[in-house]
Design a protein around this motif. Structure first.
Motif, PDB file in Angstrom:
ATOM      1  N   ARG A 150       0.733  -1.216  -0.122  1.00 17.88           N
ATOM      2  CA  ARG A 150       0.191   0.109   0.037  1.00 17.88           C
ATOM      3  C   ARG A 150       0.705   1.213  -0.175  1.00 17.88           C
ATOM      4  O   ARG A 150       0.504   2.051  -0.802  1.00 17.88           O
ATOM      5  N   GLU A 151       1.831   1.040   0.776  1.00 17.43           N
ATOM      6  CA  GLU A 151       2.985   2.487   0.644  1.00 17.43           C
ATOM      7  C   GLU A 151       3.198   2.749  -0.790  1.00 17.43           C
ATOM      8  O   GLU A 151       3.474   4.053  -0.977  1.00 17.43           O
ATOM      9  N   ALA A 152       3.608   1.928  -1.537  1.00 23.97           N
ATOM     10  CA  ALA A 152       4.030   2.264  -2.835  1.00 23.97           C
ATOM     11  C   ALA A 152       2.866   2.513  -3.626  1.00 23.97           C
ATOM     12  O   ALA A 152       2.933   3.171  -4.608  1.00 23.97           O
ATOM     13  N   LEU A 153       1.815   1.781  -3.640  1.00 25.56           N
ATOM     14  CA  LEU A 153       0.456   1.956  -4.379  1.00 25.56           C
ATOM     15  C   LEU A 153      -0.350   3.252  -4.136  1.00 25.56           C
ATOM     16  O   LEU A 153      -1.013   3.549  -5.194  1.00 25.56           O
ATOM     17  N   GLU A 154      -0.179   3.712  -3.065  1.00 19.48           N
ATOM     18  CA  GLU A 154      -1.202   5.048  -2.736  1.00 19.48           C
ATOM     19  C   GLU A 154      -0.548   6.384  -2.809  1.00 19.48           C
ATOM     20  O   GLU A 154       0.651   6.274  -2.755  1.00 19.48           O
ATOM     21  N   THR A 155      -1.341   7.295  -2.840  1.00 20.83           N
ATOM     22  CA  THR A 155      -0.784   8.551  -2.870  1.00 20.83           C
ATOM     23  C   THR A 155      -1.908   9.665  -2.539  1.00 20.83           C
ATOM     24  O   THR A 155      -2.968   9.244  -2.165  1.00 20.83           O
ATOM     25  N   ASP A 156      -1.424  11.068  -2.617  1.00 20.33           N
ATOM     26  CA  ASP A 156      -2.307  11.892  -1.939  1.00 20.33           C
ATOM     27  C   ASP A 156      -2.458  12.885  -3.175  1.00 20.33           C
ATOM     28  O   ASP A 156      -1.550  13.564  -3.650  1.00 20.33           O
ATOM     29  N   PRO A 157      -3.611  12.843  -3.656  1.00 16.00           N
ATOM     30  CA  PRO A 157      -3.983  13.606  -4.669  1.00 16.00           C
ATOM     31  C   PRO A 157      -3.968  15.316  -4.481  1.00 16.00           C
ATOM     32  O   PRO A 157      -3.801  15.933  -5.395  1.00 16.00           O
ATOM     33  N   ASP A 158      -3.571  15.758  -3.287  1.00 10.56           N
ATOM     34  CA  ASP A 158      -3.472  17.105  -3.032  1.00 10.56           C
ATOM     35  C   ASP A 158      -2.023  17.321  -2.830  1.00 10.56           C
ATOM     36  O   ASP A 158      -1.608  18.508  -2.565  1.00 10.56           O
ATOM     37  N   ARG A 159      -1.167  16.536  -3.505  1.00 16.66           N
ATOM     38  CA  ARG A 159       0.239  16.796  -3.201  1.00 16.66           C
ATOM     39  C   ARG A 159       0.844  17.932  -3.912  1.00 16.66           C
ATOM     40  O   ARG A 159       1.720  18.368  -3.784  1.00 16.66           O
ATOM     41  N   LEU A 160       0.013  18.394  -4.979  1.00 15.77           N
ATOM     42  CA  LEU A 160       0.552  19.428  -5.833  1.00 15.77           C
ATOM     43  C   LEU A 160      -0.276  20.883  -5.576  1.00 15.77           C
ATOM     44  O   LEU A 160      -0.197  21.939  -5.994  1.00 15.77           O
ATOM     45  N   ARG A 161      -1.263  20.684  -4.618  1.00 12.14           N
ATOM     46  CA  ARG A 161      -2.096  21.770  -4.286  1.00 12.14           C
ATOM     47  C   ARG A 161      -1.704  22.438  -2.924  1.00 12.14           C
ATOM     48  O   ARG A 161      -2.373  22.387  -1.903  1.00 12.14           O
ATOM     49  N   HIS A 162      -0.503  23.002  -3.011  1.00  7.85           N
ATOM     50  CA  HIS A 162       0.116  23.706  -1.991  1.00  7.85           C
ATOM     51  C   HIS A 162       0.781  24.877  -2.542  1.00  7.85           C
ATOM     52  O   HIS A 162       0.955  25.039  -3.625  1.00  7.85           O
TER      53      HIS A 162
END
Length: 339
Positions: free
Chosen positions: A309-321
């Protein structure tokens, strides 16, 4: 955000409004549903006849559009065309890249008539098409050209169903955005008349046994060639349809997992979890209700199947900063989901 680890659901709150979640009892439109199901099979088979093969049959599906369901762009010769069910004006539109087009009125008419009108329209547009004109995944499978049994069309019911699809497509796409591994589009599989999205572990799966009515076993083997956690919306499984989630292969203990919300339950005869649409529609926050279901059932599949899961999941907000020297022009203002 949706937490990546554990079983506690920390999902985004929606608007808290039930607006946009129409009531549509399956029993009130079953005739129309069955007719529409077969019409979508005809259009889906037309796409399949022209589109290049993609893994897991992704080249044959339809997609939710603001007006209903669309094939998206289909290549033909050195041009292209598309087909869209417009459930507001109740027509099937065909558009080509050379500017020509045709439309077929949707109304109470037999499948045989719709089949003939659709293929005639393609012929007039110069799009030579041959399909296997027998439905899949239904029993009995009456050849389209001989089906005068299914001929119902309730305009209001179809409009409400389109609104259900809009909501399901919107939320499943939010859920999809939290996965960086191989993940399917949110797509309408006309065989089962379900809107679906599949996440993959990256590992191959044991050969699927098949056994689906009027569907060759090798078709299912291709569809389930790799480990998958799949979710979607289906106009069945509840009084008003249902959201669903399952895993293939099903990991040990999956059926007994603790999932949310409390309205969700595992159906042993179907081999999947169901969340009745009516429970979502009546919830104080329907968006949150659905996302809790999608995330908790995925966790049950991923943890039980020992996915990375650590490799497969992500945060879709990662560029909204706020932008920095690494992100620069990638700054994307605005919310990623209903707030």
């Amino acid at each position: 955000m949706i937490r990546k680890r554990g079983s506690v659901m920390d999902v985004p709150a929606g608007t808290g409004s039930r607006g946009g979640w129409p009531e549509l009892r399956v029993q009130d439109w079953s005739g129309t549903r069955d007719t529409l199901h077969l019409w979508t099979q005809i259009v889906g088979k037309i796409r399949m006849a022209h589109a290049p093969m993609l893994n897991h049959w992704w080249h044959v599906t339809l997609y939710v559009s603001p007006r209903g369901l669309t094939t998206s762009t289909i290549p033909y010769s050195n041009g292209a065309f598309d087909m869209e069910f417009d459930f507001h004006e109740h027509v099937l539109r065909i558009r080509t890249s050379n500017g020509s087009g045709a439309s077929i009125r949707l109304g109470p008419k037999p499948v045989a008539e719709f089949h003939a009108e659709t293929l005639d329209a393609l012929d007039r547009l110069g799009i030579a098409t041959v399909i296997r004109a027998v439905p899949n995944e239904v029993d009995p499978a009456i050849p389209f050209a001989e089906d005068y049994l299914h001929a119902s069309y309730d305009e209001e019911a179809v409009r409400l169903y389109s609104a259900q699809l809009i909501q399901a497509d919107r939320l499943i796409n939010v859920f999809r955005s939290f996965f960086r591994g191989k993940v399917s589009p949110v797509q309408f599989f006309w065989g089962g008349m379900d809107l679906a999205c599949a996440r993959f572990s990256g590992r191959p799966a044991p050969r699927h046994p098949g056994g689906i009515p009027n569907c060759a076993d090798w078709v299912m083997a291709e569809g389930y060639s790799h480990e998958v956690s799949s979710c979607g919306f289906w106009p069945g499984g509840g009084d008003e349809g249902a959201f669903y989630s399952y895993a293939y292969p099903e990991p040990e203990g999956f059926a007994g997992s603790t999932v949310e919300p409390s309205d969700a339950a595992y159906g042993p005869n179907l081999g999947l979890y169901l969340l009745p649409y009516e429970a979502v529609r009546r919830a104080a926050d329907p968006d949150r209700h659905v996302l809790r279901f999608l995330q908790s059932t995925y966790i049950a599949a991923a943890e039980g199947g020992r996915w990375d899961r650590e490799a497969l999941e992500t945060d879709p907000d990662r560029l909204r900063h706020p932008p920095d020297q690494d992100r620069g022009d990638l700054f994307l203002p605005g919310p990623v989901r209903p707030a």
